[in-house]
Motif scaffolding. Structure first.
Motif, PDB file in Angstrom:
ATOM      1  N   SER A   1       0.751  -1.123   0.093  1.00  0.00           N
ATOM      2  CA  SER A   1       0.082  -0.078   0.065  1.00  0.00           C
ATOM      3  C   SER A   1       0.863   1.206  -0.142  1.00  0.00           C
ATOM      4  N   ARG A   2       0.374   2.118  -0.415  1.00  0.00           N
ATOM      5  CA  ARG A   2       0.985   3.706  -0.588  1.00  0.00           C
ATOM      6  C   ARG A   2       0.981   4.204   0.699  1.00  0.00           C
ATOM      7  N   LEU A   3       1.983   5.285   0.618  1.00  0.00           N
ATOM      8  CA  LEU A   3       1.977   6.009   1.963  1.00  0.00           C
ATOM      9  C   LEU A   3       0.950   7.160   1.849  1.00  0.00           C
ATOM     10  N   SER A   4       0.273   7.459   2.912  1.00  0.00           N
ATOM     11  CA  SER A   4      -0.526   8.522   2.777  1.00  0.00           C
ATOM     12  C   SER A   4       0.105  10.105   2.620  1.00  0.00           C
ATOM     13  N   PHE A   5      -0.318  11.189   2.199  1.00  0.00           N
ATOM     14  CA  PHE A   5       0.192  12.093   2.140  1.00  0.00           C
ATOM     15  C   PHE A   5       0.932  12.601   3.403  1.00  0.00           C
ATOM     16  N   ASP A   6       0.070  12.185   4.512  1.00  0.00           N
ATOM     17  CA  ASP A   6       0.823  12.921   5.732  1.00  0.00           C
ATOM     18  C   ASP A   6       1.942  12.175   6.032  1.00  0.00           C
ATOM     19  N   GLN A   7       1.947  10.820   5.756  1.00  0.00           N
ATOM     20  CA  GLN A   7       3.006   9.855   5.953  1.00  0.00           C
ATOM     21  C   GLN A   7       4.323  10.366   5.140  1.00  0.00           C
ATOM     22  N   GLU A   8       4.037  10.831   3.932  1.00  0.00           N
ATOM     23  CA  GLU A   8       4.870  11.117   3.067  1.00  0.00           C
ATOM     24  C   GLU A   8       5.545  12.608   3.694  1.00  0.00           C
ATOM     25  N   LYS A   9       4.827  13.401   4.108  1.00  0.00           N
ATOM     26  CA  LYS A   9       5.318  14.633   4.710  1.00  0.00           C
ATOM     27  C   LYS A   9       6.164  14.354   5.735  1.00  0.00           C
ATOM     28  N   GLU A  10       5.514  13.419   6.915  1.00  0.00           N
ATOM     29  CA  GLU A  10       6.477  13.020   8.096  1.00  0.00           C
ATOM     30  C   GLU A  10       7.786  12.381   7.446  1.00  0.00           C
ATOM     31  N   LEU A  11       7.823  11.489   6.452  1.00  0.00           N
ATOM     32  CA  LEU A  11       9.000  10.762   6.135  1.00  0.00           C
ATOM     33  C   LEU A  11       9.939  11.793   5.571  1.00  0.00           C
ATOM     34  N   ILE A  12       9.602  12.723   4.848  1.00  0.00           N
ATOM     35  CA  ILE A  12      10.458  13.829   4.361  1.00  0.00           C
ATOM     36  C   ILE A  12      10.862  14.684   5.482  1.00  0.00           C
ATOM     37  N   GLN A  13      10.132  15.020   6.580  1.00  0.00           N
ATOM     38  CA  GLN A  13      10.555  15.886   7.387  1.00  0.00           C
ATOM     39  C   GLN A  13      11.688  14.985   8.473  1.00  0.00           C
ATOM     40  N   TYR A  14      11.327  14.011   8.611  1.00  0.00           N
ATOM     41  CA  TYR A  14      12.347  13.089   9.459  1.00  0.00           C
ATOM     42  C   TYR A  14      13.779  13.009   8.631  1.00  0.00           C
ATOM     43  N   PHE A  15      13.646  12.929   7.487  1.00  0.00           N
ATOM     44  CA  PHE A  15      15.066  12.726   6.705  1.00  0.00           C
ATOM     45  C   PHE A  15      15.769  14.301   6.799  1.00  0.00           C
ATOM     46  N   ARG A  16      14.468  15.366   6.812  1.00  0.00           N
ATOM     47  CA  ARG A  16      15.301  16.784   6.973  1.00  0.00           C
ATOM     48  C   ARG A  16      15.894  16.707   8.348  1.00  0.00           C
ATOM     49  N   ASP A  17      15.335  16.268   9.510  1.00  0.00           N
ATOM     50  CA  ASP A  17      15.566  16.622  10.716  1.00  0.00           C
ATOM     51  C   ASP A  17      16.654  15.517  11.180  1.00  0.00           C
ATOM     52  N   HIS A  18      17.173  14.792  10.259  1.00  0.00           N
ATOM     53  CA  HIS A  18      18.370  13.770  10.622  1.00  0.00           C
ATOM     54  C   HIS A  18      19.110  13.447   9.494  1.00  0.00           C
ATOM     55  N   PRO A  19      20.028  14.663   9.397  1.00  0.00           N
ATOM     56  CA  PRO A  19      20.898  14.416   8.017  1.00  0.00           C
ATOM     57  C   PRO A  19      21.969  13.276   8.028  1.00  0.00           C
ATOM     58  N   SER A  20      22.103  12.660   9.446  1.00  0.00           N
ATOM     59  CA  SER A  20      23.100  11.603   9.227  1.00  0.00           C
ATOM     60  C   SER A  20      22.678  10.544   8.506  1.00  0.00           C
ATOM     61  N   LEU A  21      21.513  10.357   8.234  1.00  0.00           N
ATOM     62  CA  LEU A  21      20.862   9.398   7.147  1.00  0.00           C
ATOM     63  C   LEU A  21      21.148   9.544   5.739  1.00  0.00           C
ATOM     64  N   TRP A  22      21.472  10.633   5.266  1.00  0.00           N
ATOM     65  CA  TRP A  22      21.825  10.960   4.125  1.00  0.00           C
ATOM     66  C   TRP A  22      23.077  11.651   3.727  1.00  0.00           C
ATOM     67  N   ALA A  43      10.141   3.981  10.513  1.00  0.00           N
ATOM     68  CA  ALA A  43       9.330   2.868   9.907  1.00  0.00           C
ATOM     69  C   ALA A  43       8.307   2.660  10.865  1.00  0.00           C
ATOM     70  N   LYS A  44       8.411   2.468  12.302  1.00  0.00           N
ATOM     71  CA  LYS A  44       7.550   2.046  13.300  1.00  0.00           C
ATOM     72  C   LYS A  44       6.492   3.042  13.324  1.00  0.00           C
ATOM     73  N   GLY A  45       6.833   4.441  13.425  1.00  0.00           N
ATOM     74  CA  GLY A  45       6.275   5.702  13.500  1.00  0.00           C
ATOM     75  C   GLY A  45       5.223   5.884  12.256  1.00  0.00           C
ATOM     76  N   LEU A  46       5.751   5.316  11.033  1.00  0.00           N
ATOM     77  CA  LEU A  46       4.795   5.445   9.964  1.00  0.00           C
ATOM     78  C   LEU A  46       4.034   4.133   9.633  1.00  0.00           C
ATOM     79  N   ASN A  47       4.211   2.942  10.605  1.00  0.00           N
ATOM     80  CA  ASN A  47       3.432   1.768  10.663  1.00  0.00           C
ATOM     81  C   ASN A  47       3.541   1.117   9.176  1.00  0.00           C
ATOM     82  N   LEU A  48       4.712   1.146   8.840  1.00  0.00           N
ATOM     83  CA  LEU A  48       5.288   0.429   7.542  1.00  0.00           C
ATOM     84  C   LEU A  48       5.134  -1.049   7.821  1.00  0.00           C
TER      85      LEU A  48
END
Length: 70
Positions: A1-22, A43-48
């Motif tokens: 299943s696809r991520l919802s719009f809110d999940q996508e925004k949350e994922l993007i923000q998470y990566f912005r907030d954690h530059p050590s990931l990228w 992953a847990k926060g987004l219920n993937l």
């Protein structure tokens, strides 16, 4: 299943907030344990589903211009 719009925004923000990931210049970029923990948390926060909770998959997404988590 696809991520919802809110999940996508949350994922993007998470990566912005954690530059050590990228950001290869981040002091924690080479700390695999820390990065794995961060990826598991989002992953847990987004219920993937277990299919996508693989930190390797999420890490690959962190380095990809075309990341699909669905």
């Amino acid at each position: 299943s696809r991520l919802s719009f809110d999940q996508e925004k949350e994922l993007i923000q998470y990566f912005r907030d954690h530059p050590s990931l990228w950001n290869t210049k981040d002091k924690d970029y080479n700390n695999r344990m820390l990065r794995t923990t961060k990826l598991e948390n989002i992953a847990k926060g987004l219920n993937l589903t277990s299919k996508f909770t693989s930190s390797n998959h999420l890490l690959a997404c962190a380095h990809s211009k075309h990341c699909f988590l669905f």
